[in-house]
Design a protein around this motif. Structure first.
Motif, PDB file in Angstrom:
ATOM      1  N   MET A   1       1.127  -1.301   0.198  1.00  0.00           N
ATOM      2  CA  MET A   1      -0.586   0.138  -0.045  1.00  0.00           C
ATOM      3  C   MET A   1       1.202   1.267  -0.415  1.00  0.00           C
ATOM      4  O   MET A   1       1.914   1.341   0.768  1.00  0.00           O
ATOM      5  N   ARG A   2       0.514   2.280  -0.784  1.00  0.00           N
ATOM      6  CA  ARG A   2       0.330   3.572  -0.705  1.00  0.00           C
ATOM      7  C   ARG A   2       0.688   4.376   0.273  1.00  0.00           C
ATOM      8  O   ARG A   2      -0.201   4.375   0.752  1.00  0.00           O
ATOM      9  N   PRO A   3       1.762   5.154   0.625  1.00  0.00           N
ATOM     10  CA  PRO A   3       1.623   6.242   1.774  1.00  0.00           C
ATOM     11  C   PRO A   3       0.258   7.206   1.318  1.00  0.00           C
ATOM     12  O   PRO A   3       0.583   7.746   0.144  1.00  0.00           O
ATOM     13  N   GLY A   4      -0.356   7.520   2.373  1.00  0.00           N
ATOM     14  CA  GLY A   4      -1.588   8.198   1.875  1.00  0.00           C
ATOM     15  C   GLY A   4      -2.616   8.067   1.257  1.00  0.00           C
ATOM     16  O   GLY A   4      -3.418   8.397   0.744  1.00  0.00           O
ATOM     17  N   ILE A   5      -2.489   6.253   0.908  1.00  0.00           N
ATOM     18  CA  ILE A   5      -3.340   6.268   0.046  1.00  0.00           C
ATOM     19  C   ILE A   5      -4.901   5.979   1.101  1.00  0.00           C
ATOM     20  O   ILE A   5      -6.353   6.412   0.023  1.00  0.00           O
ATOM     21  N   ALA A  40       0.397   9.834   8.871  1.00  0.00           N
ATOM     22  CA  ALA A  40       1.525  10.806   9.569  1.00  0.00           C
ATOM     23  C   ALA A  40       2.523   9.997  10.472  1.00  0.00           C
ATOM     24  O   ALA A  40       3.575  11.002  11.313  1.00  0.00           O
ATOM     25  N   THR A  41       2.620   9.174  10.052  1.00  0.00           N
ATOM     26  CA  THR A  41       4.124   8.313  10.515  1.00  0.00           C
ATOM     27  C   THR A  41       5.782   8.488   9.841  1.00  0.00           C
ATOM     28  O   THR A  41       6.141   8.854  10.662  1.00  0.00           O
ATOM     29  N   GLY A  42       5.052   8.780   8.974  1.00  0.00           N
ATOM     30  CA  GLY A  42       6.155  10.177   8.453  1.00  0.00           C
ATOM     31  C   GLY A  42       7.258   9.156   7.277  1.00  0.00           C
ATOM     32  O   GLY A  42       6.516   8.114   6.642  1.00  0.00           O
ATOM     33  N   PRO A  45      10.971   2.448   6.171  1.00  0.00           N
ATOM     34  CA  PRO A  45      11.458   1.536   4.487  1.00  0.00           C
ATOM     35  C   PRO A  45      10.708   1.583   3.510  1.00  0.00           C
ATOM     36  O   PRO A  45      11.576   1.177   3.108  1.00  0.00           O
ATOM     37  N   ALA A  46       9.756   0.888   3.591  1.00  0.00           N
ATOM     38  CA  ALA A  46       8.623   0.880   2.348  1.00  0.00           C
ATOM     39  C   ALA A  46       8.482   2.259   1.041  1.00  0.00           C
ATOM     40  O   ALA A  46       7.728   1.209   0.101  1.00  0.00           O
ATOM     41  N   MET A  47       9.028   3.074   2.154  1.00  0.00           N
ATOM     42  CA  MET A  47       8.282   4.144   0.531  1.00  0.00           C
ATOM     43  C   MET A  47      10.099   4.395  -0.680  1.00  0.00           C
ATOM     44  O   MET A  47       8.664   4.992  -1.591  1.00  0.00           O
ATOM     45  N   ASN A  48      10.274   3.536  -0.473  1.00  0.00           N
ATOM     46  CA  ASN A  48      11.115   2.979  -2.537  1.00  0.00           C
ATOM     47  C   ASN A  48      10.103   2.393  -3.214  1.00  0.00           C
ATOM     48  O   ASN A  48      10.434   2.441  -4.291  1.00  0.00           O
ATOM     49  N   HIS A  89      10.462  -3.677  11.392  1.00  0.00           N
ATOM     50  CA  HIS A  89      10.408  -2.282  11.587  1.00  0.00           C
ATOM     51  C   HIS A  89       8.805  -1.527  10.958  1.00  0.00           C
ATOM     52  O   HIS A  89       8.492  -0.932  11.578  1.00  0.00           O
ATOM     53  N   LEU A  90       8.508  -2.184   9.674  1.00  0.00           N
ATOM     54  CA  LEU A  90       7.112  -1.676   9.474  1.00  0.00           C
ATOM     55  C   LEU A  90       6.022  -2.509  10.342  1.00  0.00           C
ATOM     56  O   LEU A  90       5.080  -1.259  10.301  1.00  0.00           O
ATOM     57  N   ARG A  91       6.034  -2.905  10.807  1.00  0.00           N
ATOM     58  CA  ARG A  91       4.895  -3.851  11.939  1.00  0.00           C
ATOM     59  C   ARG A  91       5.334  -2.979  12.932  1.00  0.00           C
ATOM     60  O   ARG A  91       4.282  -2.642  13.440  1.00  0.00           O
ATOM     61  N   SER A  92       6.880  -2.823  13.330  1.00  0.00           N
ATOM     62  CA  SER A  92       5.819  -1.835  15.114  1.00  0.00           C
ATOM     63  C   SER A  92       6.103  -0.280  14.522  1.00  0.00           C
ATOM     64  O   SER A  92       5.385   0.179  15.616  1.00  0.00           O
TER      65      SER A  92
END
Length: 112
Positions: A1-5, A40-42, A45-48, A89-92
């Motif tokens: 899923m993309r950020p802010g989707i 809002a998390t900002g 690591p999965a943004m790319n 890390h994403l899960r946390s």
């Protein structure tokens, strides 16, 4: 899923349309764990791009990395290990499953 989707109208509408299926999936797929990583998390690591870790009964795990225009299949222990760390890390950073459900319900209420 993309950020802010979930903040986009089209995708939020898709969430509404799929909410009945999601509730059914929760009952029929108890091993499924849905977590939302709020915008809002900002930075995370999965943004790319996305990645999926496949684990099989026979053989080692395979990571499929999907940047914009191609797919990479990684099988080396060091590579898989990096993606395991990234995933954990994403899960946390994500909301737990109960708070994720509440978040999704709130988004649905907001766009109705």
């Amino acid at each position: 899923m993309r950020p802010g989707i979930l903040q986009t109208h089209d995708y939020a509408q898709a969430v509404i349309d799929g909410s009945r299926r999601w509730r059914t999936d929760q009952e029929t797929l108890p091993h499924l764990q849905l977590q939302v990583l709020p915008f809002a998390t900002g930075a995370h690591p999965a943004m790319n791009g996305t990645h999926t870790i496949f684990r099989f009964d026979a053989g080692g795990p395979v990571v499929v990395v999907e940047p914009m225009t191609t797919s990479l299949y990684l099988e080396e222990d060091a590579d898989v290990g990096q993606y395991d760390v990234n995933f954990n890390h994403l899960r946390s950073q994500a909301l737990d499953t109960k708070r994720s459900r509440t978040f999704i319900r709130d988004v649905i209420k907001e766009i109705r």
